[in-house]
Design a protein around this motif. Structure first.
Motif, PDB file in Angstrom:
ATOM      1  N   LEU A  32       7.869   3.815   2.855  1.00  0.00           N
ATOM      2  CA  LEU A  32       8.672   3.276   2.013  1.00  0.00           C
ATOM      3  C   LEU A  32       9.414   3.947   0.898  1.00  0.00           C
ATOM      4  CD1 LEU A  32       7.801  -0.020  -0.193  1.00  0.00           C
ATOM      5  CD2 LEU A  32       8.506   1.633  -1.426  1.00  0.00           C
ATOM      6  N   GLY A  33       8.790   4.951   0.702  1.00  0.00           N
ATOM      7  CA  GLY A  33       9.059   6.281  -0.202  1.00  0.00           C
ATOM      8  C   GLY A  33      10.656   7.037   0.357  1.00  0.00           C
ATOM      9  N   ALA A  34      10.495   6.812   1.669  1.00  0.00           N
ATOM     10  CA  ALA A  34      11.438   7.437   2.305  1.00  0.00           C
ATOM     11  C   ALA A  34      12.712   6.647   2.333  1.00  0.00           C
ATOM     12  CB  ALA A  34      11.147   7.566   3.327  1.00  0.00           C
ATOM     13  N   LEU A  35      12.735   5.388   2.695  1.00  0.00           N
ATOM     14  CA  LEU A  35      14.026   4.824   2.882  1.00  0.00           C
ATOM     15  C   LEU A  35      14.542   4.721   1.020  1.00  0.00           C
ATOM     16  CD1 LEU A  35      12.112   1.282   4.594  1.00  0.00           C
ATOM     17  CD2 LEU A  35      14.461   3.085   5.057  1.00  0.00           C
ATOM     18  N   PRO A  66      -1.985   7.742   6.498  1.00  0.00           N
ATOM     19  CA  PRO A  66      -0.768   6.678   7.552  1.00  0.00           C
ATOM     20  C   PRO A  66       0.118   6.456   7.447  1.00  0.00           C
ATOM     21  CG  PRO A  66      -2.542   5.345   6.732  1.00  0.00           C
ATOM     22  CD  PRO A  66      -2.870   5.913   5.898  1.00  0.00           C
ATOM     23  N   PRO A  67       1.029   7.410   8.483  1.00  0.00           N
ATOM     24  CA  PRO A  67       2.540   7.094   7.503  1.00  0.00           C
ATOM     25  C   PRO A  67       3.407   6.253   7.403  1.00  0.00           C
ATOM     26  CG  PRO A  67       1.895   8.462  10.418  1.00  0.00           C
ATOM     27  CD  PRO A  67       0.884   8.125   9.928  1.00  0.00           C
ATOM     28  N   GLU A  68       2.540   5.322   7.930  1.00  0.00           N
ATOM     29  CA  GLU A  68       3.372   3.450   7.239  1.00  0.00           C
ATOM     30  C   GLU A  68       3.188   4.243   5.453  1.00  0.00           C
ATOM     31  OE1 GLU A  68       0.224   3.994   9.212  1.00  0.00           O
ATOM     32  OE2 GLU A  68       2.057   3.532  11.371  1.00  0.00           O
ATOM     33  N   ARG A  69       2.399   4.440   5.341  1.00  0.00           N
ATOM     34  CA  ARG A  69       2.096   4.366   3.506  1.00  0.00           C
ATOM     35  C   ARG A  69       3.141   4.732   3.355  1.00  0.00           C
ATOM     36  NH1 ARG A  69      -3.503   5.017   1.177  1.00  0.00           N
ATOM     37  NH2 ARG A  69      -2.103   4.271  -0.794  1.00  0.00           N
ATOM     38  N   GLU A  91       1.115  -0.701  -0.051  1.00  0.00           N
ATOM     39  CA  GLU A  91      -0.182   0.156  -0.256  1.00  0.00           C
ATOM     40  C   GLU A  91       1.146   0.962   0.147  1.00  0.00           C
ATOM     41  OE1 GLU A  91      -2.776  -0.394   3.265  1.00  0.00           O
ATOM     42  OE2 GLU A  91      -3.708  -1.666   2.651  1.00  0.00           O
ATOM     43  N   ALA A  92       2.310   1.188  -0.544  1.00  0.00           N
ATOM     44  CA  ALA A  92       2.604   1.877  -0.481  1.00  0.00           C
ATOM     45  C   ALA A  92       2.461   3.094  -1.387  1.00  0.00           C
ATOM     46  CB  ALA A  92       4.052   1.656  -1.177  1.00  0.00           C
ATOM     47  N   VAL A  93       2.556   4.778  -1.040  1.00  0.00           N
ATOM     48  CA  VAL A  93       1.949   5.690  -2.362  1.00  0.00           C
ATOM     49  C   VAL A  93       2.521   5.768  -2.756  1.00  0.00           C
ATOM     50  CG1 VAL A  93       2.758   7.975  -0.550  1.00  0.00           C
ATOM     51  CG2 VAL A  93       0.684   7.527  -1.646  1.00  0.00           C
TER      52      VAL A  93
END
Length: 705
Positions: free
Chosen positions: A315-318, A309-312, A252-254
């Motif tokens: 992945l982009g931040a990593l 939500p922050p969890e989504r 569900e990564a945005v």
């Protein structure tokens, strides 16, 4: 017997060096003594080879070692000249021993090539600084030393040369290429990562300073070694981020598609970097990864994060951090290739990029000119021991007093415990060798026997130390000295007695100096240095969030932390050379925690706008204060020589979800801060086995060499 030697010395490096040094030393000694008839040149022709061939450890290929020998010849002339002139009085010789002993040893902060030469260069002053005071003999002494160095340099090239060891650049190329395979798998087929990671972890682990001989580490003050060291640390950071991303739920990564595209570009850039390091491709540039990062940021700008939500966003931040560190990796490799950038941030990671090596060497000397530097401590300890020994040898009028100083070079170690551990084999070997030497002298053998026996005993003596231990090398070297002096001056059995007495005096001085001057060695200083590094890292955490959240002007936290990290790495390198009981602290993980803080802050401050997160400043400041407090508590415990406490779990906070694009920056910051808390957990080890992939990579150190 030969099978036993090949088992302990597979490439016969020790045997090659013993044969090479022996043949060159004997050739120079016999030529000066029996062809030229000079009893003054002969000892310098022999001991010059012993100093630079046996006592010194010069890194590199045979050609590089030969060039190094020729380059240091003028320094050898200076040391022999000073030793000859200062032998006029005991006090002058002792003062010169202290000043030159400290200078030669402390210069080793400039890099492993100088460190490897230090012990041999000390001997070049020690030998002439004893009576008789005879300045007229200086030309012959210098001629003997010159003959020794020229012959030794020629032998390095043509007399059974050593195999060229793999260069650090090749090792780094292997690690970077393996990392590229992991990145490619992460982007295209995650199921392959588990199979690729062991090889990548082993290749990254091979770059750790503890896995390399001191002479092969990129630890010099020059731009190339600094850049290679930075590239290795960045590669290890990238490998850790690969595993973090592997365990991140991407369903569900945005910005999943954009992150995948960025990963592919990153993998291609890392592949090109590894190919150049392995001499299999052109020098890479940052254009591709820079364009991919820009595309990813555009994709984030076109994807409103409000209400997510922050969890989504995780992945982009990593993925973005992987892209930024890949760009750093390429810049470091280009610097190692000799590129000089047009613009350099004087407070940035690559502040040295436009500096000359001479300036960088001077800068390294100034950095370590502090009692908190293990290099300063070691140089001062050795200089004091040698100066006291020279003074006592002169006051007591010890015959062949240079043996006292030679013993100190042999037995003095970084800690008092290590020094004591060398005494028993050194004294036992010396006594045994002296007994045999006395018997030979009492028998009154034909002088031809000494001529024939010298090369045989020398080969055995130079090979015995690495293969059999200090006791054997001391015993056989005692015989070597006896055979040499029997051919230069009239001697009797009391020469062996004098050798034992001088060794005992030297050992006693070494033990006493070791007890009074920083007796804990690397272990004691490592606690303080690592604690200072973590405390400086805490300041970096607070300052970085203050800059990004409310626009505070950057201070000096990052430069201070970089400097503290260098001292901590130097202390850890010394600690690794000593013997210690099993530690409750994972020192590699401790240094990783500090380096992650510094590297992450550099990337965030450079890539994110400052002062744009005021609506979220309270939450970010609270989270940063919690992480920085964990660092401070760990630092205080280390400085008290205690085990750091485990950091508490992060407290839940209510994070806003209506800040637009700022939510992405907040995600980048939270990924960094949460990772730092995890790093501190590894300092004392996890209480239960974690995931196999995480555990493997957690053991890979990030620190610069």
């Amino acid at each position: 017997m030969w099978a036993w030697v090949r088992k302990r010395d597979p490439q016969l490096v020790v045997v090659r060096r013993a044969v090479r040094v022996t043949l060159v030393a004997c050739l120079g000694f016999y030529f000066c003594r029996y062809v030229l008839g000079s009893a003054t040149m002969a000892p310098y022709a022999l001991f010059g080879v012993v100093a630079l061939g046996a006592l010194s450890q010069i890194p590199g290929s045979p050609r590089q070692r030969a060039r190094t020998l020729i380059a240091v010849l003028p320094v050898g002339w200076v040391l022999v000249s000073f030793g000859t002139l200062l032998s006029v009085t005991t006090w002058a010789a002792a003062a010169g021993m202290f000043v030159l002993g400290f200078a030669v040893s402390f210069a080793g902060v400039g890099g492993p090539r100088i460190v490897g030469l230090a012990a041999g260069m000390q001997l070049l002053y020690i030998l002439p600084c004893f009576p008789p005071y005879d300045p007229s003999s200086l030309p012959e002494r210098l001629a003997g030393l010159t003959l020794a160095v020229v012959l030794l340099a020629a032998a390095e090239l043509w007399l059974w040369p050593d195999p060229t060891p793999p260069s650090y650049r090749q090792r780094l190329g292997d690690a970077v290429s393996a990392l590229a395979g992991c990145l490619r798998a992460l982007a295209d087929d995650r199921s392959r990562l588990a199979a690729l990671l062991p090889e990548a972890t082993d290749a990254a682990d091979a770059l750790r300073p503890s896995r390399l001989p001191p002479t092969e580490r990129p630890a010099s003050a020059g731009r190339c070694d600094r850049a290679l060291s930075s590239a290795a640390g960045t590669a290890r950071l990238l490998l850790g981020r690969v595993v973090d991303l592997y365990f991140t739920d991407d369903r569900e990564a945005v910005t999943g598609p954009a992150a995948t595209k960025l990963l592919r570009a990153t993998a291609g850039c890392v592949e090109a970097t590894g190919a150049w390091l392995r001499a299999e491709g052109p020098l890479p540039d940052t254009d591709r990864v820079t364009a991919a990062i820009a595309d990813f940021r555009i994709a984030r700008m076109n994807t409103p994060p409000d209400g997510l939500p922050p969890e989504r966003l995780h992945l982009g931040a990593l993925a973005l951090s992987l892209g930024e560190w890949t760009k750093t990796l390429v810049v470091a490799v280009r610097l190692a290739a000799g590129e000089r950038p047009q613009r350099v941030d004087p407070a940035g990671q690559f502040w040295y990029a436009d500096r000359r090596d001479a300036f960088l060497f001077w800068h390294r000397l100034r950095e370590n000119l502090t009692p908190r530097s293990v290099a300063f401590q070691g140089a001062l300890r050795l200089a004091a021991a040698l100066a006291v020994a020279r003074l006592i040898a002169g006051v007591l009028d010890l015959s062949h007093g240079f043996w006292v100083l030679l013993t100190i070079l042999t037995v003095l170690r970084a800690s008092a415990a290590e020094t004591r551990s060398t005494l028993r084999p050194a004294i036992a070997g010396t006594v045994a060798g002296s007994v045999v030497a006395a018997l030979l002298l009492i028998l009154g053998l034909d002088p031809l026997v000494y001529v024939v026996a010298l090369p045989l005993v020398m080969i055995a003596g130079f090979a015995a130390g690495p293969l059999l231990g200090l006791g054997w090398s001391q015993g056989l070297f005692t015989l070597v000295i006896t055979l040499v002096f029997a051919q230069v001056t009239p001697v009797d059995w009391r020469l062996a007695e004098q050798r034992v007495a001088d060794v005992l005096v030297g050992a006693a001085i070494g033990v006493l100096i070791g007890l009074f001057a920083w007796p804990r060695g690397g272990g004691g200083e490592l606690h303080r240095a690592a604690g200072t590094f973590l405390a400086s890292s805490a300041a970096v955490v607070r300052e970085t969030v203050a800059v990004m959240a409310n626009g505070q002007s950057p201070g000096d936290a990052l430069p201070r932390a970089r400097f503290a990290g260098q001292l901590a790495e130097a202390s850890f390198a010394l600690y690794q050379s000593e013997r210690h009981p099993a530690a409750t602290i994972d020192w590699q993980a401790t240094l990783v925690a500090g380096h992650h803080a510094v590297r992450g802050a550099e990337a965030l401050v450079k890539s994110c706008p400052a002062g744009g997160l005021l609506p979220c400043v309270t939450q970010l400041t609270t989270l940063a204060g919690s992480v920085a407090g964990c660092y401070d508590r760990s630092a205080s415990a280390l400085q008290r020589h205690e085990t750091p406490p485990r950091p508490p779990s992060a407290t839940s906070q209510q994070w806003p979800d209506d800040l637009g694009q700022d939510l992405y920056i907040i995600a980048d910051l939270r990924v960094w801060l949460d990772g730092l808390r995890e790093d501190l957990i590894n300092v004392t080890g996890r209480p239960e086995p974690g995931d196999d992939l995480r555990d493997r990579v957690a053991r890979v150190a990030d620190g610069a060499t």
